[in-house]
Design an enzyme around this catalytic site. Sequence first.
Site, mmCIF file in Angstrom:
data_model
loop_
_atom_site.group_PDB
_atom_site.id
_atom_site.type_symbol
_atom_site.label_atom_id
_atom_site.label_comp_id
_atom_site.label_asym_id
_atom_site.label_seq_id
_atom_site.Cartn_x
_atom_site.Cartn_y
_atom_site.Cartn_z
ATOM 1 C CG HIS A 109 -1.941 1.216 0.959
ATOM 2 N ND1 HIS A 109 -2.893 1.309 -0.030
ATOM 3 C CD2 HIS A 109 -1.943 2.402 1.583
ATOM 4 C CE1 HIS A 109 -3.460 2.495 0.031
ATOM 5 N NE2 HIS A 109 -2.902 3.175 0.996
ATOM 6 C CE1 TYR A 126 -1.877 8.155 -0.220
ATOM 7 C CE2 TYR A 126 -2.071 5.771 -0.073
ATOM 8 C CZ TYR A 126 -2.654 7.028 -0.093
ATOM 9 O OH TYR A 126 -3.999 7.148 0.005
ATOM 10 C CG HIS A 182 -8.729 1.742 -7.980
ATOM 11 N ND1 HIS A 182 -9.190 2.994 -7.652
ATOM 12 C CD2 HIS A 182 -7.678 1.503 -7.152
ATOM 13 C CE1 HIS A 182 -8.456 3.477 -6.651
ATOM 14 N NE2 HIS A 182 -7.529 2.588 -6.339
ATOM 15 C CG PHE A 183 -4.162 -0.862 -10.310
ATOM 16 C CD1 PHE A 183 -3.571 -1.113 -11.518
ATOM 17 C CD2 PHE A 183 -4.640 -1.931 -9.566
ATOM 18 C CE1 PHE A 183 -3.451 -2.395 -11.987
ATOM 19 C CE2 PHE A 183 -4.518 -3.221 -10.026
ATOM 20 C CZ PHE A 183 -3.926 -3.459 -11.246
ATOM 21 C CG HIS A 184 -4.736 0.291 -15.747
ATOM 22 N ND1 HIS A 184 -4.936 -0.946 -15.207
ATOM 23 C CD2 HIS A 184 -3.621 0.177 -16.526
ATOM 24 C CE1 HIS A 184 -3.993 -1.777 -15.638
ATOM 25 N NE2 HIS A 184 -3.183 -1.118 -16.441
ATOM 26 N NE ARG A 233 -5.838 -7.818 -10.266
ATOM 27 C CZ ARG A 233 -4.988 -7.233 -9.418
ATOM 28 N NH1 ARG A 233 -5.352 -6.992 -8.173
ATOM 29 N NH2 ARG A 233 -3.802 -6.876 -9.809
ATOM 30 N NE ARG A 234 -2.546 -10.347 -10.269
ATOM 31 C CZ ARG A 234 -1.767 -10.400 -9.197
ATOM 32 N NH1 ARG A 234 -2.024 -11.235 -8.241
ATOM 33 N NH2 ARG A 234 -0.727 -9.631 -9.114
HETATM 34 C C1 HEM Z 1 -0.267 1.029 -22.734
HETATM 35 C C2 HEM Z 1 -0.853 1.207 -21.600
HETATM 36 C C3 HEM Z 1 -1.393 0.079 -20.769
HETATM 37 C C4 HEM Z 1 -2.178 -0.975 -21.151
HETATM 38 C C5 HEM Z 1 -2.728 -1.258 -22.534
HETATM 39 C C6 HEM Z 1 -2.404 -1.783 -19.979
HETATM 40 C C7 HEM Z 1 -3.172 -2.936 -19.955
HETATM 41 C C8 HEM Z 1 -3.330 -3.768 -18.863
HETATM 42 C C9 HEM Z 1 -4.194 -4.912 -18.796
HETATM 43 C C10 HEM Z 1 -5.095 -5.391 -19.919
HETATM 44 C C11 HEM Z 1 -4.041 -5.463 -17.563
HETATM 45 C C12 HEM Z 1 -4.789 -6.577 -16.907
HETATM 46 C C13 HEM Z 1 -4.799 -7.853 -17.164
HETATM 47 C C14 HEM Z 1 -5.453 -8.826 -16.258
HETATM 48 O O1 HEM Z 1 -5.788 -8.551 -15.096
HETATM 49 O O2 HEM Z 1 -5.642 -9.939 -16.770
HETATM 50 C C15 HEM Z 1 -3.078 -4.684 -16.857
HETATM 51 C C16 HEM Z 1 -2.649 -4.939 -15.578
HETATM 52 C C17 HEM Z 1 -1.802 -4.110 -14.856
HETATM 53 N N1 HEM Z 1 -1.298 -2.898 -15.271
HETATM 54 FE FE1 HEM Z 1 -1.525 -2.066 -17.086
HETATM 55 N N2 HEM Z 1 -1.768 -1.220 -18.918
HETATM 56 C C18 HEM Z 1 -1.134 -0.082 -19.354
HETATM 57 C C19 HEM Z 1 -0.370 0.798 -18.616
HETATM 58 C C20 HEM Z 1 -0.035 0.601 -17.295
HETATM 59 C C21 HEM Z 1 0.756 1.518 -16.513
HETATM 60 C C22 HEM Z 1 1.315 2.842 -17.009
HETATM 61 C C23 HEM Z 1 0.867 0.961 -15.288
HETATM 62 C C24 HEM Z 1 1.567 1.478 -14.048
HETATM 63 C C25 HEM Z 1 2.390 2.449 -13.977
HETATM 64 C C26 HEM Z 1 0.180 -0.310 -15.305
HETATM 65 C C27 HEM Z 1 0.116 -1.182 -14.243
HETATM 66 C C28 HEM Z 1 -0.533 -2.393 -14.256
HETATM 67 C C29 HEM Z 1 -0.522 -3.312 -13.146
HETATM 68 C C30 HEM Z 1 0.192 -3.132 -11.804
HETATM 69 C C31 HEM Z 1 -1.319 -4.400 -13.528
HETATM 70 C C32 HEM Z 1 -1.652 -5.619 -12.691
HETATM 71 C C33 HEM Z 1 -0.820 -6.783 -12.989
HETATM 72 C C34 HEM Z 1 -1.266 -7.982 -12.231
HETATM 73 O O3 HEM Z 1 -2.471 -8.164 -12.000
HETATM 74 O O4 HEM Z 1 -0.385 -8.747 -11.835
HETATM 75 N N3 HEM Z 1 -0.361 -0.489 -16.540
HETATM 76 N N4 HEM Z 1 -2.661 -3.637 -17.659
HETATM 77 CU CU LIG Z 2 -3.980 0.002 -0.660
#
Ligand code: HEM
Ligand SMILES: [Cu+2]
Lengths: 545, 160
Positions: free
Chosen positions: A221, A225, A372-374, A437-438
Site C-alpha cells: 500500500h 503512495y 481502479h489502478f489504471h 482480473r489476472r
Molecule cells: C499502454 C498502456 C497500458 C495498457 C494497454 C495496460 C493494460 C493492462 C491490462 C489489460 C491489464 C490486466 C490484465 C489482467 O488482469 O488480466 C493490466 C494490468 C496491470 N497494469 Fe496495465 N496497462 C497499461 C499501462 C499501465 C501503466 C502505465 C501501469 C503502471 C504504472 C500499469 C500497471 C498495471 C498493473 C500493476 C497491472 C496488474 C498486474 C497484475 O495483476 O499482476 N499499466 N494492464
Molecule cells: Cu492500498
Amino acid sequence: MNPTFDRKDGRLVLAHLLFAYVALLLGGVCGMLQSMVKSGSITLPANIGYYELLTAHGVLMALVFTTFFIIGFLYSGISRTLGGSLTGVSRSLGWIGFTLMAAGTVLGVIMILLNKATVLYTFYAPLKASPWFYIALVLLVVGSWLSGYGIFAQYRTWRKANTGKLSPLLAFMAVVTMLLWQIATLGVAATVLLQFIPWSFGWVETINVLLSRTLFWYFGHPLVYFWLMPAYMCWYVIVPKIIGGKIYSDALARLAFILLLLFSIPVGFHHQLMEPGIAPFWKFLQVVLTFMVIVPSLITAFSLFATFELNGRARGATGLFGWLKKLPWKDVRFFAPFMGMLVFIPAGAGGIINASNQMNAVVHNTLWVTGHFHLTVATSVALTFFGIGYWLIPVVTGRRLTKRLNNLGIIQVVTWCIGMLFMSGSMHITGLFGDPRRTDYTTYNDSPESILWMPYHVAMAVGGIILFISLIVLLAAVVGLLLAPRGVEEYPIGEVIDTAEKTPKLFERWGLWIGVSAALILIAYTIPLADMITGGTGSPGYKFW
Amino acid sequence: MMHIHRLEKIWLTFGMAMLAVFLLILGLSAFTMGMDTPNSGHDHSVHAAKLSETPPFDHPAITQIGDREYEAVMTAWAFGYSPDQDQLVVPAGSTVHFSVTSSDVVHGFEIPGTNVNMMVLPGEVNHVSHKFDEPGEYLILCNEYCGIGHQAMFTKLIVT
Ligand code: HEM
Ligand SMILES: [Cu+2]
Ligand SMILES: [Cu+2]
C-alpha cells in the site's frame, strides 16, 4: 539561482528518466497484447504465455517505470533546490543505486522471459519462482535504498550549511517520500530475504504463506503512495509556477505530506480483507487508519483549487468559474498534470469503495480493481510524470521544449486519456459484474455470465491499442526532446503566497515523525503478525506454469 | 499552532465529520449486523499437505444441516474444486455456508452476481454464507492467479 542545470547531475537524472521510458514502452507492448488476448482477438505465439506477459507488465510498470522515474525526478529536485548541484557523495550514491536497480531489472526481466518466474509482480507464495527472480528484486530494492541515502545526505549537508532556515518545500517533500519508501520496503525486504530466498534455494522446505502476504502488503500500500507523492510534488510546487501563480500554503503542503507518511503504512490489511487468518477487528482497525489519508487528500484538493482560483482572480477572472479560462490549457507542462488531477477525483472515490471493509467483497480481485489502478497510477501519476518529462528532459540536457514538441505532448496526453477512458472504464463496469482480473481469455465453458463480459473486453482492447499509440507519440516526443535546439528551459519551482502564514518548525523534527510512524505500525501489526508467526503452517513450493 | 483559513476549516471539518459518520456506519454494520468480512475466526487450522487425512476436508461434500440450510465443505486445487460439480445442488431459498481451503497454492472463490468472494489460502479455512433465492446455475470461479490453468478453474452450483 543559476538558470542552467548542473551537467553531471543532469546525466544522472536523464539516465533514470530514459530507463523509465524504455520500461514503460516494453510494459506497454505487454499491456496492449494482454488486452487483445483477453478479448479473444489474438492468440499469442506458442511460446509466450499470457501470465508471462502479465508478470512482465506488472514488474516493468509498477516497479521499474515508477521507481526509476521517481528517483530521477527527486534527484533533479534536490540538485536544484539544495545548493544547485549534488555533493560527490550523493551523486555517487545515485549512480550506484541506478546501477543496482538496472542490474536487478535486467536479471528480473530475463527470468520472466525464460518463464522461470511466472508468478506475477506480487509473487504470491507458494508459487515458487527461480531464486534469481527474488535476487533481482533485492537488487532493485537495495539500489533504491542507496539512492534514498543519497537524497538524505544532500539534505543533511544543506541543513548543516543553512542552520535555522526552512528547507525548500520540494526538497522536504523528496525527503518525506524517500523516508516513506525506506520504512515501507522493510516489509518486502523481510519477506524476500528471510522467506523467499532461503525457500527458493531449497535451504528450507516450506514458507509461511499468510505471513509472506502480510509482509508484502505492508509494503504494497505505501508503494502506491510512493507513486503518488512525487505527483503531489508536481501539483503543489511545479504547477503553480507554470500557471504563473503562487503556492497557496507551504505549511499545509508539509502537513499533507507528513500525514501521508503516517497513514499510508499501517494499513496493508485493506488488501487482505477477504482473507482467512486475520481477525476482523484488525482488518477494521486498519480500514479506519486507511481512511485517515482522506484528510491530506482534502487538504490537497483545497490547496490546489485555491491556487488556481487566486491566480485566476489576480488576472481579472470573475464569476464562480471564470478562473478556469485563465489556465494555460495549451501548455503540456500544465495540461498533463491537470488531467492527472482531474482523473484523481473519480479514482480516489473508487479507492474509497475498495477499502470499505465488507464492501470490498463486491470488487475484490475483479477487473474493477485493475480499472481502479489504471486510473490512479497509470493515469493520474503517469500523466503527471509525462508532464514532468516534457520540461525536465530539456532542463537536464540544456535544450528547449519547442512549440511543436509541446503540441505533440498535448496529442499524447489526449490519446492517453481517451485510451484509458475505454480501457479503465470498461474494466470498472465489467468488474462490477464479477469479471475476474489476472485471467487469460476464457468463457468458462460458455457460461452465460462471462459471455456478457466479452463486449467489455473488446472495448478494453480498443483502449489498449489507443494507449499504445499514445506511447508511440510519447516515444517520438522524447526523441524529439533529445534532439531539440539547445537553449535554457526553466525548472519551474513555485513560490509561496506572501500572505501565507509561517511554517512551524515541527515539520522537520524527523525523529518525532519516525517515532509516530513506528508506533502506528506496531499498534496495527504486532498482534496479528505474532499470531501468524506462531500459528501458521508452512507450504512447500509449486511451479504450476 | 498553524493558522488555517476559515473556508478551509469548514471544508476540513465537514470532510472529517462525514468520514466519522461513514466509518461508524461501516463498523456497526460489520460487527452488529453480520455483514462482516469473511472468516470471522482465525484458526490456522489445517495442514494443506495432509488434507486427505484431515476431516472434514478428506471428504469434501455438501450436507443439509437444517431447514433449507446447507454446509458446503470444499477444497480448491490447481485447477478445480471438490466436490464434483454434480454434487453441488441445493433447492432455491437455501442458505449455504461455505468452508473452503486449498490443498496447494492460493486460490480465489467467487460467485459472480453475489457477494460471495474470498481468498482461499493453504493452511487456513475461509468461510462465507449466502442465501440462493433464484433457481439457476451459479458460476463459481477462481479469481486469484494460481498457474497456467487459472482461467479454467471453475465449477457450478445448481439451485433447483
Ligand atoms: C499502454 C498502456 C497500458 C495498457 C494497454 C495496460 C493494460 C493492462 C491490462 C489489460 C491489464 C490486466 C490484465 C489482467 O488482469 O488480466 C493490466 C494490468 C496491470 N497494469 Fe496495465 N496497462 C497499461 C499501462 C499501465 C501503466 C502505465 C501501469 C503502471 C504504472 C500499469 C500497471 C498495471 C498493473 C500493476 C497491472 C496488474 C498486474 C497484475 O495483476 O499482476 N499499466 N494492464
Ligand atoms: Cu492500498
Ligand atoms: Cu486461479
